[in-house]
Design a protein around this motif. Structure first.
Motif, mmCIF file in Angstrom:
data_model
loop_
_atom_site.group_PDB
_atom_site.id
_atom_site.type_symbol
_atom_site.label_atom_id
_atom_site.label_comp_id
_atom_site.label_asym_id
_atom_site.label_seq_id
_atom_site.Cartn_x
_atom_site.Cartn_y
_atom_site.Cartn_z
ATOM 1 N N PHE A 5 -27.589 -26.760 9.569
ATOM 2 C CA PHE A 5 -26.520 -27.489 10.670
ATOM 3 C C PHE A 5 -27.039 -27.039 12.025
ATOM 4 O O PHE A 5 -27.292 -27.871 13.014
ATOM 5 C CB PHE A 5 -25.123 -26.894 10.369
ATOM 6 C CG PHE A 5 -24.376 -27.469 9.394
ATOM 7 C CD1 PHE A 5 -24.528 -28.660 9.247
ATOM 8 C CD2 PHE A 5 -23.618 -26.478 8.525
ATOM 9 C CE1 PHE A 5 -23.594 -29.296 8.152
ATOM 10 C CE2 PHE A 5 -22.972 -27.373 7.601
ATOM 11 C CZ PHE A 5 -22.939 -28.430 7.346
ATOM 12 N N TYR A 43 -29.965 -29.002 13.282
ATOM 13 C CA TYR A 43 -29.862 -30.597 13.472
ATOM 14 C C TYR A 43 -28.624 -30.457 14.899
ATOM 15 O O TYR A 43 -28.404 -31.590 15.286
ATOM 16 C CB TYR A 43 -28.863 -31.069 12.506
ATOM 17 C CG TYR A 43 -29.784 -31.738 11.503
ATOM 18 C CD1 TYR A 43 -30.342 -33.007 11.662
ATOM 19 C CD2 TYR A 43 -30.387 -31.107 10.257
ATOM 20 C CE1 TYR A 43 -30.952 -33.743 10.657
ATOM 21 C CE2 TYR A 43 -31.090 -31.600 9.236
ATOM 22 C CZ TYR A 43 -31.527 -32.872 9.494
ATOM 23 O OH TYR A 43 -32.461 -33.435 8.547
ATOM 24 N N LYS A 51 -29.002 -35.800 2.877
ATOM 25 C CA LYS A 51 -28.185 -36.678 3.464
ATOM 26 C C LYS A 51 -28.265 -36.870 5.029
ATOM 27 O O LYS A 51 -28.116 -38.062 5.740
ATOM 28 C CB LYS A 51 -26.564 -36.215 3.065
ATOM 29 C CG LYS A 51 -26.343 -36.481 1.503
ATOM 30 C CD LYS A 51 -24.897 -36.188 1.090
ATOM 31 C CE LYS A 51 -24.941 -36.444 -0.154
ATOM 32 N NZ LYS A 51 -23.741 -35.871 -0.763
ATOM 33 N N LEU A 52 -28.466 -35.907 5.687
ATOM 34 C CA LEU A 52 -28.543 -35.728 7.116
ATOM 35 C C LEU A 52 -29.969 -36.546 7.548
ATOM 36 O O LEU A 52 -30.120 -37.168 8.510
ATOM 37 C CB LEU A 52 -28.854 -34.177 7.663
ATOM 38 C CG LEU A 52 -27.434 -33.386 7.606
ATOM 39 C CD1 LEU A 52 -27.552 -32.001 8.255
ATOM 40 C CD2 LEU A 52 -26.401 -33.965 8.459
ATOM 41 N N GLN A 53 -31.011 -36.402 6.712
ATOM 42 C CA GLN A 53 -32.200 -37.048 6.960
ATOM 43 C C GLN A 53 -32.116 -38.652 6.639
ATOM 44 O O GLN A 53 -32.562 -39.452 7.480
ATOM 45 C CB GLN A 53 -33.284 -36.869 5.835
ATOM 46 C CG GLN A 53 -33.926 -35.312 6.109
ATOM 47 C CD GLN A 53 -34.752 -34.759 4.908
ATOM 48 O OE1 GLN A 53 -34.842 -35.524 3.996
ATOM 49 N NE2 GLN A 53 -35.164 -33.445 5.076
ATOM 50 N N GLN A 65 -30.651 -39.872 9.874
ATOM 51 C CA GLN A 65 -31.488 -40.071 10.825
ATOM 52 C C GLN A 65 -32.304 -41.204 10.743
ATOM 53 O O GLN A 65 -32.831 -41.840 11.782
ATOM 54 C CB GLN A 65 -32.380 -38.792 11.015
ATOM 55 C CG GLN A 65 -31.720 -37.659 11.828
ATOM 56 C CD GLN A 65 -33.026 -36.471 11.793
ATOM 57 O OE1 GLN A 65 -33.806 -36.073 11.074
ATOM 58 N NE2 GLN A 65 -32.813 -35.727 13.026
ATOM 59 N N SER A 90 -29.197 -37.371 17.137
ATOM 60 C CA SER A 90 -28.429 -36.103 16.870
ATOM 61 C C SER A 90 -27.009 -36.030 17.337
ATOM 62 O O SER A 90 -26.202 -35.362 16.657
ATOM 63 C CB SER A 90 -29.237 -35.034 17.780
ATOM 64 O OG SER A 90 -30.571 -34.882 17.214
ATOM 65 N N ILE A 110 -24.711 -37.833 15.077
ATOM 66 C CA ILE A 110 -24.701 -37.309 13.878
ATOM 67 C C ILE A 110 -23.682 -35.982 13.768
ATOM 68 O O ILE A 110 -22.778 -35.701 13.066
ATOM 69 C CB ILE A 110 -26.074 -36.646 13.184
ATOM 70 C CG1 ILE A 110 -26.876 -37.990 12.726
ATOM 71 C CG2 ILE A 110 -25.972 -35.573 11.926
ATOM 72 C CD1 ILE A 110 -28.317 -37.294 12.363
ATOM 73 N N THR A 111 -23.984 -35.210 14.779
ATOM 74 C CA THR A 111 -22.997 -33.988 15.042
ATOM 75 C C THR A 111 -21.425 -34.131 15.352
ATOM 76 O O THR A 111 -20.588 -33.709 14.922
ATOM 77 C CB THR A 111 -23.617 -32.877 16.199
ATOM 78 O OG1 THR A 111 -23.523 -33.808 17.359
ATOM 79 C CG2 THR A 111 -24.936 -32.567 15.647
ATOM 80 N N VAL A 147 -20.177 -36.027 11.773
ATOM 81 C CA VAL A 147 -20.091 -35.085 10.750
ATOM 82 C C VAL A 147 -18.842 -33.902 11.052
ATOM 83 O O VAL A 147 -18.292 -33.778 10.235
ATOM 84 C CB VAL A 147 -21.379 -34.110 10.180
ATOM 85 C CG1 VAL A 147 -21.174 -32.999 9.449
ATOM 86 C CG2 VAL A 147 -22.295 -35.352 9.901
ATOM 87 N N LEU A 191 -20.294 -35.690 4.085
ATOM 88 C CA LEU A 191 -21.353 -34.836 3.455
ATOM 89 C C LEU A 191 -21.288 -34.844 2.028
ATOM 90 O O LEU A 191 -22.151 -34.475 1.239
ATOM 91 C CB LEU A 191 -21.725 -33.596 3.975
ATOM 92 C CG LEU A 191 -22.158 -33.752 5.391
ATOM 93 C CD1 LEU A 191 -22.389 -32.453 6.084
ATOM 94 C CD2 LEU A 191 -23.328 -34.096 5.537
ATOM 95 N N TYR A 238 -20.612 -43.381 6.771
ATOM 96 C CA TYR A 238 -20.943 -43.098 8.111
ATOM 97 C C TYR A 238 -20.590 -44.375 9.166
ATOM 98 O O TYR A 238 -20.089 -44.152 10.160
ATOM 99 C CB TYR A 238 -22.527 -42.766 8.278
ATOM 100 C CG TYR A 238 -23.216 -42.677 9.535
ATOM 101 C CD1 TYR A 238 -22.807 -41.386 10.150
ATOM 102 C CD2 TYR A 238 -23.612 -43.515 10.439
ATOM 103 C CE1 TYR A 238 -23.366 -41.033 11.520
ATOM 104 C CE2 TYR A 238 -24.082 -43.380 11.502
ATOM 105 C CZ TYR A 238 -24.059 -42.063 12.099
ATOM 106 O OH TYR A 238 -24.555 -41.791 13.447
#
Length: 415
Positions: free
Chosen positions: A92, A95, A124-126, A129, A135, A138-139, A142, A149, A158
């Motif tokens: 975390f 990211y 999943k974060l990739q 992206q 960034s 995403i932050t 999430v 997630l 998303y």
């Protein structure tokens, strides 16, 4: 018909900002297939407590959570070392999540601490992206909806969440036409009522009823609120779906069926508030349930009480009810009124719960080891507790007999 919904107490629900609730996921008390000694059983109990204690310390030290909150989370997820949790927190931070955001995420969705940081979360974060998400996007998303997630189709969730956030942050945002516009409008209304993300997420990606509707959604939502359902619970969503999907005529027909059995209109809506899905039960099944219980010797008053106390009992199959009644009343000798007061026992598994626990009781009775001699304990104290609670209450305190009792317990579960 609308007046039928307004019987009983009304409760007004004040608007509040979107809240994040702690995930309600129970960790099962895992038993090995057999216990060769009292030491083995005792070690299992100690290990579970050790894991919870470590989890509490970790949450307090690494995330700055209060001890009370950490203890609450440890009842939902636990671990005995910091390797995996550390890798999740490091991911975390890599990211760009702040410590405050990470604390919020873990508080809302603690199971992430035992997820595979690289293969599950990192992948999943990739994916996000690769879709061009920045960034900061995403932050923000999430940390607002951590449960995203845990979803397989993360991109679909998303995109839906992003639409809602964009609509919130832009005063001049123009809602799209059709079902997508209705969805954003309706989900925003539910958020204003305080519905948490764990309930909103399935609605966000739903292409079916009720969130894609408009006038019918508004009318159904009004009824659910006026009946006093708590928007932070799954019952609220279920009640909304039931009222949205069923016509006034169909609902009134179900009320007539219940009234024919002796329920009042007020009874029907109190039952609905406890178990909204009861409206889905067919007329045939409702009448068959009454016939079954009355045929087993329960009075009409007892049947009404069972359904009012525990509405799901009206949905159980005839065979299941008869088999469990035969075992609990005729074999174990519990009085029928004990089952009337705890009708949920008709929903318990014979093989996994009822038989193994009753085998333990019979063993203790044969040795005169129950507190009241030969008298059976309350059915709720035997069947309604967790496995851990049952073993603590009836097995672990008989030190020398633990291996024998555990063998009886596990054999009953297997057979």
């Amino acid at each position: 018909m609308y007046s039928l919904f307004l019987h009983g107490r009304r409760r007004s629900i004040g608007l509040q900002k979107w809240c994040h609730l702690i995930v309600s996921v129970k960790n099962a008390f895992v038993l090995s297939n057999s216990f060769s000694s009292a030491r083995a059983a005792d070690v299992s109990i100690r290990d579970g407590r050790k894991g919870k204690n470590f989890t509490v310390s970790y949450l307090v030290d690494s995330l700055g959570l209060s001890k009370k909150l950490a203890e609450s989370i440890s009842r939902k997820v636990s671990f005995e070392d910091k390797v995996n949790p550390d890798s999740v927190l490091s991911l975390f931070r890599s990211y760009g999540f702040t410590d405050s955001q990470i604390s919020t995420i873990i508080t809302d969705y603690p199971l992430l601490l035992v997820a595979d940081a690289k293969k599950a979360l990192g992948r999943k974060l990739q994916i996000l992206q690769s879709r061009g998400a920045s960034s900061s996007e995403i932050t923000e998303i999430v940390s607002t909806v951590p449960r995203i997630l845990g979803k397989k189709s993360i991109t679909v969730y998303y995109d839906a969440v992003k639409d809602i956030i964009v609509a919130d942050t832009r005063s001049n945002y123009e809602l799209p036409q059709g079902s997508q516009g209705n969805k954003i409008r309706n989900v925003s209304a539910l958020r204003e009522l305080g519905m948490p993300s764990r309930l909103l997420l399935p609605l966000l990606v739903s292409k079916s009823q009720p969130v894609c509707g408009k006038e019918n959604f508004d009318a159904s939502l009004k009824k659910v609120v006026e009946m006093g359902f708590d928007p932070t619970t799954s019952k609220f969503v279920l009640a909304l779906r039931m009222l949205y999907q069923m016509s006034e005529k169909t609902i009134e027909e179900k009320v007539v069926v219940f009234k024919s059995l002796g329920f009042t209109v007020d009874d029907v809506w109190e039952i609905f508030k406890k178990t909204p899905s009861v409206l889905k039960v067919s007329k045939k099944k409702i009448l068959k349930s009454a016939e079954t219980f009355l045929g087993l010797g329960y009075s009409r008053a007892e049947f009404l009480m069972m359904v009012k106390r525990y509405p799901p009992c009206i949905e159980y199959s005839v065979e299941s009810v008869k088999r469990k009644n035969e075992f609990l009343v005729k074999k174990m000798k519990w009085p029928r009124n004990a089952l009337v007061l705890h009708a949920q026992v008709f929903g318990y598994s014979m093989e996994k719960r009822i038989i193994p626990r009753c085998n333990i009781l019979e063993a203790l009775l044969s040795k005169g080891l129950l507190r009241k001699g030969s008298e059976l304990p309350a059915v709720s104290s035997v069947l309604s507790c967790t496995d851990e609670g049952f073993l603590d209450r009836y097995v672990m305190k008989h030190n020398e007999l633990v291996p024998t009792l555990m063998a009886i317990f596990t054999k009953g579960r297997v057979s």
